[in-house]
Design a protein around this motif. Structure first.
Motif, short mmCIF file in Angstrom:
data_model
loop_
_atom_site.label_atom_id
_atom_site.label_comp_id
_atom_site.label_asym_id
_atom_site.label_seq_id
_atom_site.Cartn_x
_atom_site.Cartn_y
_atom_site.Cartn_z
N SER A 5 0.90 -1.13 -0.16
CA SER A 5 0.16 -0.10 0.25
C SER A 5 0.93 1.30 0.03
O SER A 5 0.41 2.30 -0.55
N ARG A 6 2.04 1.20 0.70
CA ARG A 6 3.02 2.38 0.59
C ARG A 6 3.37 2.62 -0.61
O ARG A 6 3.95 3.70 -1.10
N PHE A 7 3.44 1.39 -1.53
CA PHE A 7 4.09 1.42 -3.04
C PHE A 7 2.81 2.29 -3.76
O PHE A 7 3.01 3.18 -4.56
N ARG A 38 7.82 5.57 -2.52
CA ARG A 38 7.79 4.44 -3.47
C ARG A 38 9.15 4.00 -3.93
O ARG A 38 9.40 2.61 -3.98
N ALA A 39 10.05 4.95 -3.99
CA ALA A 39 11.45 4.50 -4.30
C ALA A 39 12.00 3.42 -3.34
O ALA A 39 12.75 2.68 -3.48
N GLU A 40 11.58 4.03 -1.81
CA GLU A 40 12.13 3.07 -0.87
C GLU A 40 11.41 1.64 -0.73
O GLU A 40 12.18 0.47 -0.70
N VAL A 41 10.40 1.43 -1.12
CA VAL A 41 9.60 0.04 -1.29
C VAL A 41 10.44 -0.55 -2.28
O VAL A 41 10.64 -1.63 -2.15
N GLY A 83 -0.03 -4.72 3.76
CA GLY A 83 -0.91 -3.71 3.15
C GLY A 83 -1.48 -4.24 2.12
O GLY A 83 -1.88 -3.27 1.21
N ILE A 84 -2.06 -5.46 2.27
CA ILE A 84 -2.73 -5.89 0.94
C ILE A 84 -4.29 -5.82 1.17
O ILE A 84 -5.01 -6.16 0.10
N GLU A 85 -4.80 -5.20 2.30
CA GLU A 85 -6.21 -5.02 2.58
C GLU A 85 -7.25 -4.58 1.36
O GLU A 85 -8.28 -4.98 1.39
#
Ligand SMILES: O=C(O)CCC(=O)C(=O)O
Ligand SMILES: [Fe+2]
Length: 372
Positions: A8-10, A18-21, A39-41
């Protein structure tokens, strides 16, 4: 340790997040070859997962006659216990078949039922299949839609992680080749815990792109999924609620010129006499890959191919890759010959025991593809 990746952060993060993920994702597949997706919910809410698992349980606990109604060809559909020896695909067949039964729901772009993957509300090719029990179809189709959205997100995340142009995988995954498998490892009868085989599911790598594995109850006291570390040791991977376990198959390893690792894995048998040994284990596995006619060549981008790291593999279609794996796998099994048709060319192939990868591979061959 298997890294945790927050999808979800991506999906919703700013450029930096996004770059960190993406960096963590790249690192996970360069090293462990597995990650735990959290974070798939939004795409797979807990009730969708629980409904799919409950329906799968009901199916496996139904009568043998009821399950046989979902038997198709011993390749897709219902596979009864004794039908698989998955470690054949790694060249080391075990002495007896894997103690598992499964139901395999194909999405290989077969003629007449080609389907499209979309981030929201995608098609489900087997939704109206007459051989599926009605109460199973809806919960599994819902799961399919969520898992397909996650596959598309994983492909976008891969583009960023590998420094590919955004949208690089779009065309190949618009009409992907996927398969949803529900697998039941039955409880062990007393005395059976020490009998052959020593595993619930033998050592293997998957064949294709990302595998999205949903499992419950695996822990140090209750062994389940184990993965091979870079040092050659087997490491148990605890399951935790609300996570999906993600790994890559050989095709993605090949596509990334072996930057990413298709890690060997297996399912352990619980210890003799343990409570776990008297319980069954259920997993929901979604195998994903590109359209079977996709030409897979080592990604011509600096992270995968460079002057110091030239391509290790020749270009190949996704379909031919899988067939090649099949041939390698069957060379080491007791042979029995079957024919199947691929793009109009009849190919004779030795097919020994069936195994997950075989299910994937053989389905590719059995079903005919429509040209784009
Ligand atoms: O059941 C599991 O945890 C793993 C299954 C698996 O590796 C497979 O189906 O390929
Ligand atoms: Fe696997």
């Amino acid at each position: 340790m298997v890294p945790r990746i927050d999808i979800s952060r991506f999906a919703h993060g700013n450029t930096e997040e996004r770059a960190e993920v993406a960096a963590a994702f790249d690192k996970a597949f360069c090293s462990v070859g597995f990650c735990l997706l959290v974070g798939i919910e939004e795409w797979l809410p807990p009730h969708v997962i629980q409904n799919a698992r409950a329906a799968a349980h009901r199916f496996f606990l139904s009568s043998p006659q009821a399950k046989r109604r979902a038997y198709l060809d011993g390749v897709v559909g219902y596979l009864p216990p004794g039908a698989e020896n998955v470690s054949s695909s790694a060249g080391t067949p075990s002495a007896s078949p894997d103690p598992v039964e499964s139901l395999n729901l194909p999405g290989y772009q077969e003629r007449g039922s080609e389907w499209q993957a979309r981030l929201e509300g995608c098609d489900c090719p087997w939704e109206k299949a007459p051989w599926l029990p009605e109460d199973l179809t809806r919960p599994l189709a819902e799961y399919w839609r969520g898992a397909t959205s996650l596959m598309l997100l994983l492909m976008s995340l891969s583009e960023l992680a590998l420094d590919l142009p955004p949208g690089y995988f779009d065309k190949s995954f618009e009409r992907p080749g996927t398969l949803l498998r529900i697998a039941w490892y039955p409880p062990q009868a007393p005395g059976e815990e020490t009998a052959q085989p020593q595993l619930r599911y033998g050592e293997h790598t998957d064949f294709d792109g990302f595998t999205l594995l949903q499992r419950e109850g695996d822990s140090a006291d209750n062994p389940g999924l184990e993965i091979e570390t870079a040092g050659g040791e087997w490491m148990a991977v605890d399951s935790s609620p609300g996570t999906l376990t993600i790994n890559i198959g050989d095709l993605l390893q090949r596509w990334t010129n072996r930057r990413w690792r298709a890690t060997m894995h297996r399912v352990a048998k619980p210890a003799p006499g343990s409570v776990a040994s008297t319980q069954g284990r259920l997993s929901v596995v979604y195998f994903t890959g590109p359209h079977p006619e996709t030409l897979v060549e080592c990604l011509p981008f600096p992270k995968c191919v460079s002057a110091s790291c030239p391509p290790k593999y020749a270009p190949i279609t996704a379909l031919d890759h899988v067939l090649q794996k099949m041939r390698a796998a069957t060379e080491c099994t007791e042979m029995n010959s079957r024919h199947y048709t691929s793009r109009g060319i009849s190919v004779g192939i030795a097919l020994g025991t069936l195994f997950t990868a075989g299910v994937v591979a053989f389905s590719y061959g059995v079903l005919r593809f429509r040209r784009r």
